[in-house]
Design a protein around this motif. Structure first.
Motif, mmCIF file in Angstrom:
data_model
loop_
_atom_site.group_PDB
_atom_site.id
_atom_site.type_symbol
_atom_site.label_atom_id
_atom_site.label_comp_id
_atom_site.label_asym_id
_atom_site.label_seq_id
_atom_site.Cartn_x
_atom_site.Cartn_y
_atom_site.Cartn_z
ATOM 1 N N TRP A 130 14.719 -2.374 -14.103
ATOM 2 C CA TRP A 130 15.961 -1.559 -13.868
ATOM 3 C C TRP A 130 15.606 -0.384 -13.413
ATOM 4 O O TRP A 130 16.256 0.334 -12.428
ATOM 5 C CB TRP A 130 16.801 -1.551 -15.396
ATOM 6 N N SER A 131 14.673 0.456 -14.127
ATOM 7 C CA SER A 131 14.185 1.672 -13.354
ATOM 8 C C SER A 131 13.627 1.656 -11.983
ATOM 9 O O SER A 131 14.013 2.907 -11.171
ATOM 10 C CB SER A 131 13.219 2.513 -14.328
ATOM 11 N N GLN A 132 12.897 0.848 -11.639
ATOM 12 C CA GLN A 132 12.485 0.520 -10.201
ATOM 13 C C GLN A 132 13.802 0.122 -9.088
ATOM 14 O O GLN A 132 13.880 0.936 -8.276
ATOM 15 C CB GLN A 132 11.597 -0.691 -10.333
ATOM 16 N N LEU A 133 14.635 -0.651 -9.851
ATOM 17 C CA LEU A 133 15.849 -0.687 -8.832
ATOM 18 C C LEU A 133 16.519 0.579 -8.575
ATOM 19 O O LEU A 133 17.348 0.741 -7.664
ATOM 20 C CB LEU A 133 16.602 -1.747 -9.707
ATOM 21 N N ARG A 134 16.741 1.216 -9.741
ATOM 22 C CA ARG A 134 17.561 2.633 -9.667
ATOM 23 C C ARG A 134 16.532 3.649 -8.819
ATOM 24 O O ARG A 134 17.727 4.156 -8.095
ATOM 25 C CB ARG A 134 17.727 3.310 -11.100
ATOM 26 N N ASP A 135 15.486 3.534 -8.991
ATOM 27 C CA ASP A 135 14.690 4.324 -7.973
ATOM 28 C C ASP A 135 15.068 3.995 -6.357
ATOM 29 O O ASP A 135 15.104 4.956 -5.676
ATOM 30 C CB ASP A 135 13.090 4.227 -8.329
ATOM 31 N N GLY A 136 14.929 2.822 -6.097
ATOM 32 C CA GLY A 136 15.407 2.240 -4.653
ATOM 33 C C GLY A 136 16.755 2.737 -4.233
ATOM 34 O O GLY A 136 17.022 2.894 -3.276
ATOM 35 N N TRP A 137 17.684 2.508 -5.301
ATOM 36 C CA TRP A 137 19.189 2.850 -4.885
ATOM 37 C C TRP A 137 19.179 4.384 -4.766
ATOM 38 O O TRP A 137 20.012 4.910 -3.776
ATOM 39 C CB TRP A 137 19.959 2.346 -6.195
ATOM 40 N N ARG A 138 18.476 5.057 -5.595
ATOM 41 C CA ARG A 138 18.480 6.549 -5.558
ATOM 42 C C ARG A 138 17.942 6.971 -4.107
ATOM 43 O O ARG A 138 18.577 7.954 -3.366
ATOM 44 C CB ARG A 138 17.811 7.245 -6.653
ATOM 45 N N ALA A 139 16.797 6.373 -3.684
ATOM 46 C CA ALA A 139 16.091 6.553 -2.375
ATOM 47 C C ALA A 139 16.947 6.362 -1.357
ATOM 48 O O ALA A 139 17.266 7.157 -0.214
ATOM 49 C CB ALA A 139 15.010 6.126 -2.361
ATOM 50 N N LEU A 140 17.936 5.030 -1.497
ATOM 51 C CA LEU A 140 18.755 4.876 -0.340
ATOM 52 C C LEU A 140 20.077 5.855 -0.064
ATOM 53 O O LEU A 140 20.245 6.163 0.932
ATOM 54 C CB LEU A 140 19.360 3.305 -0.531
ATOM 55 N N PHE A 141 20.620 6.125 -1.304
ATOM 56 C CA PHE A 141 21.820 6.823 -1.128
ATOM 57 C C PHE A 141 21.664 8.602 -1.076
ATOM 58 O O PHE A 141 22.568 9.138 -0.642
ATOM 59 C CB PHE A 141 22.844 6.410 -2.341
ATOM 60 N N VAL B 9 0.887 -1.407 0.067
ATOM 61 C CA VAL B 9 0.076 0.120 0.011
ATOM 62 C C VAL B 9 0.616 1.359 -0.178
ATOM 63 O O VAL B 9 1.992 1.377 0.683
ATOM 64 C CB VAL B 9 -1.000 -0.020 1.188
ATOM 65 N N SER B 10 0.432 2.351 -0.633
ATOM 66 C CA SER B 10 0.927 3.461 -0.487
ATOM 67 C C SER B 10 0.876 4.346 0.587
ATOM 68 O O SER B 10 -0.041 3.931 1.656
ATOM 69 C CB SER B 10 0.382 4.431 -1.696
ATOM 70 N N GLU B 11 1.083 5.732 0.881
ATOM 71 C CA GLU B 11 1.153 6.432 2.219
ATOM 72 C C GLU B 11 -0.488 6.511 2.161
ATOM 73 O O GLU B 11 -0.876 6.851 3.529
ATOM 74 C CB GLU B 11 1.901 7.720 1.599
ATOM 75 N N ASP B 12 -1.295 6.686 1.468
ATOM 76 C CA ASP B 12 -2.770 6.808 1.730
ATOM 77 C C ASP B 12 -3.536 5.566 1.845
ATOM 78 O O ASP B 12 -4.858 5.645 1.997
ATOM 79 C CB ASP B 12 -3.360 7.822 0.507
ATOM 80 N N GLY B 13 -2.833 4.531 1.958
ATOM 81 C CA GLY B 13 -3.668 3.211 2.261
ATOM 82 C C GLY B 13 -4.303 2.676 1.108
ATOM 83 O O GLY B 13 -4.826 1.374 1.402
ATOM 84 N N ILE B 14 -3.966 3.128 -0.154
ATOM 85 C CA ILE B 14 -4.414 2.545 -1.437
ATOM 86 C C ILE B 14 -3.388 1.484 -1.937
ATOM 87 O O ILE B 14 -2.137 1.713 -1.901
ATOM 88 C CB ILE B 14 -4.651 3.453 -2.259
ATOM 89 N N ALA B 15 -3.668 0.378 -2.336
ATOM 90 C CA ALA B 15 -2.873 -0.688 -3.018
ATOM 91 C C ALA B 15 -2.225 -0.067 -4.051
ATOM 92 O O ALA B 15 -2.710 0.549 -4.796
ATOM 93 C CB ALA B 15 -3.879 -1.827 -3.414
ATOM 94 N N ALA B 16 -0.823 -0.384 -4.094
ATOM 95 C CA ALA B 16 -0.098 -0.057 -5.028
ATOM 96 C C ALA B 16 1.038 -0.673 -5.346
ATOM 97 O O ALA B 16 1.360 -1.986 -4.546
ATOM 98 C CB ALA B 16 0.528 1.496 -4.286
ATOM 99 N N ALA B 17 1.829 -0.622 -6.539
ATOM 100 C CA ALA B 17 2.761 -1.370 -7.126
ATOM 101 C C ALA B 17 3.569 -0.551 -7.848
ATOM 102 O O ALA B 17 3.053 0.512 -8.534
ATOM 103 C CB ALA B 17 2.465 -2.637 -7.597
ATOM 104 N N PRO B 18 4.999 -0.653 -7.968
ATOM 105 C CA PRO B 18 5.804 0.202 -8.688
ATOM 106 C C PRO B 18 5.614 -0.218 -10.173
ATOM 107 O O PRO B 18 4.886 -1.019 -10.731
ATOM 108 C CB PRO B 18 7.113 -0.403 -8.550
ATOM 109 N N THR B 19 5.669 1.160 -10.950
ATOM 110 C CA THR B 19 5.677 1.161 -12.458
ATOM 111 C C THR B 19 6.837 1.157 -12.905
ATOM 112 O O THR B 19 7.921 1.787 -12.354
ATOM 113 C CB THR B 19 4.669 2.103 -12.707
ATOM 114 N N GLY B 20 6.808 0.976 -14.351
ATOM 115 C CA GLY B 20 8.510 1.121 -15.164
ATOM 116 C C GLY B 20 9.077 -0.053 -15.142
ATOM 117 O O GLY B 20 8.437 -1.400 -14.655
ATOM 118 N N THR B 21 10.088 -0.097 -15.743
ATOM 119 C CA THR B 21 10.926 -1.356 -15.949
ATOM 120 C C THR B 21 11.613 -1.890 -14.746
ATOM 121 O O THR B 21 11.596 -1.041 -13.777
ATOM 122 C CB THR B 21 11.844 -1.083 -16.881
#
Length: 408
Positions: free
Chosen positions: A194-205, A180-192
């Motif tokens: 690799w782009s999702q992995l890059r988003d996660g690494w960007r958020a971490l670092f 779920v997202s911040e507002d409690g609605i079911a959610a899943a990442p979009t995009g490829t």
């Protein structure tokens, strides 16, 4: 707990079974080396999958992978007999379930807090306590099983722990594992992927909070892994007390058990900063006692202090991670962290081995203590770890916005 217990038993029993089967100590080392890199890569890459599917489902699947990789060994032994190649093959397959499995279970925790009516402090304290019980019982169970049964039977029992863990996880309602997202609605990442992995690494670092916490965690596992894996075996051997080495892990686990139980009982009371500093200071004091290598009994005391303090400290960090990492990114961020934590102990062992070989074991111990001291100073002075109390959602940005901007 059952998954960790199975891993703890396998960590002791599997090298012994490899040694009994192949008659080669080098073979046991080859299995460990061959599975290390796939484990790290699986931790890095499988976070994308964990963030795309139901968290309960991902936890069950990873436990089943672990169970199947262990159960396959006695089956092969019945059909054609085991050799080193089979151990390496199924060790690699098993590594694809171990680190992602830990990540999947951690990613499920916020949903357990949300649906279970339990505080994050109590849940994380209980988790640390059960983890300590598994660490405490695992080596003893492995040793006992190896005495009572043949290697194939021990492998069946080890596989059964992961299978039972998967079956117990299935008792959790499926909707609890929905992302779920911040507002409690079911959610899943979009995009490829690799782009999702890059988003996660960007958020971490880009997040100061996550970056500092990751560095502290890396320092902890590097130092403790090198202490347990090289410094203390060398020291106990020099003291002619090698038979007592296993009790260091017992002292550490007993401390973790009591520390986690203390946080579960009282973690909601008092300022979080006080818990944080107490855990950090206690861990530093315990590592200093161990690094001094004055006597076997002082090392035991230091291990207990480290365990108790890390039980407090680890529980609090777990609470902060639940609160501050966006639920839609938990798999990618925690998967990357777990992969790094998997790679850190071997690096620490190599460092300690070089210092021990060319200077002395005492210098190696002091160098490891210096690494933790640097992490201790960083943790105390980092601005991102000064305010640890729960945030007011009505007055603060969402987790996603704060992580993206690097404010957390």
């Amino acid at each position: 707990m059952l998954s960790l217990l199975g891993n703890s038993i396998a960590g002791i029993a599997l090298p012994l079974i490899v040694l009994q089967t192949t008659g080669s100590a080098l073979g046991a080392g080859a299995v460990a080396a061959a599975t290390a890199v796939p484990a790290v890569l699986a931790g890095l890459l499988m976070g994308v999958v964990i963030d795309r599917i139901n968290r309960r489902t991902s936890s069950v699947i990873t436990d089943l992978v672990s169970a199947a990789s262990i159960a396959a060994l006695p089956l092969v032994d019945l059909v054609s007999g085991l050799n080193l190649g089979w151990f390496i093959l199924f060790g690699i397959i098993g590594s694809l379930g171990d680190v992602p499995g830990a990540t999947a279970r951690e990613a499920l925790l916020p949903a357990v807090v949300r649906h279970g009516g339990v505080s994050a402090e109590r849940l994380m304290g209980v988790r640390e306590t059960l983890g300590a019980v598994a660490i405490l019982l695992g080596p003893a169970a492995a040793g006992t099983l190896m005495i009572l049964f043949d290697g194939s039977t021990v492998l069946w029992i080890t596989a059964a722990t992961s299978l039972v863990a998967a079956l117990i996880t299935l008792l959790i309602p499926r909707h609890v594992g929905t992302i779920v997202s911040e507002d409690g609605i079911a959610a899943a990442p979009t995009g490829t992927g690799w782009s999702q992995l890059r988003d996660g690494w960007r958020a971490l670092f880009r997040s100061r909070f996550l970056l500092v916490v990751t560095m502290i965690g890396l320092a902890s596992v590097l130092v403790l892994g090198a202490m347990q894996g090289l410094v203390l075996p060398v020291f106990f051997t020099q003291e002619n007390r090698s038979g007592l080495l296993g009790f260091v892990l017992s002292a550490l686990a007993l401390g973790m058990l009591l520390g986690g139980a203390s946080y579960a009982a009282a973690g909601t009371r008092g300022a979080r900063r006080a818990w944080f500093v107490t855990g950090l200071a206690g861990t530093t004091a315990g590592i200093a006692l161990i690094a001094a290598l004055p006597s076997v009994w002082v090392v035991f005391a230091g291990a207990f202090v480290v365990g108790f303090s890390s039980g407090l400290f680890g529980s609090l960090i777990g609470v902060l991670m639940i609160e501050r990492i966006p639920e839609t990114m938990l798999g990618r961020i925690m998967g990357t962290q777990n992969a790094m934590m998997t790679a850190a102990p071997p690096a620490g062992i190599v460092l300690a081995a070089m210092l021990t070989e060319y200077i002395s074991v005492n210098v190696a111990a002091l160098a490891l203590a210096a690494v933790w001291t640097a992490a201790f100073v960083l943790a105390l002075t980092a601005r991102s770890l000064r305010r640890l109390e729960p945030e007011n959602p009505g007055r603060m940005m969402t987790n996603e916005a704060r992580v993206a901007s690097g404010e957390q």
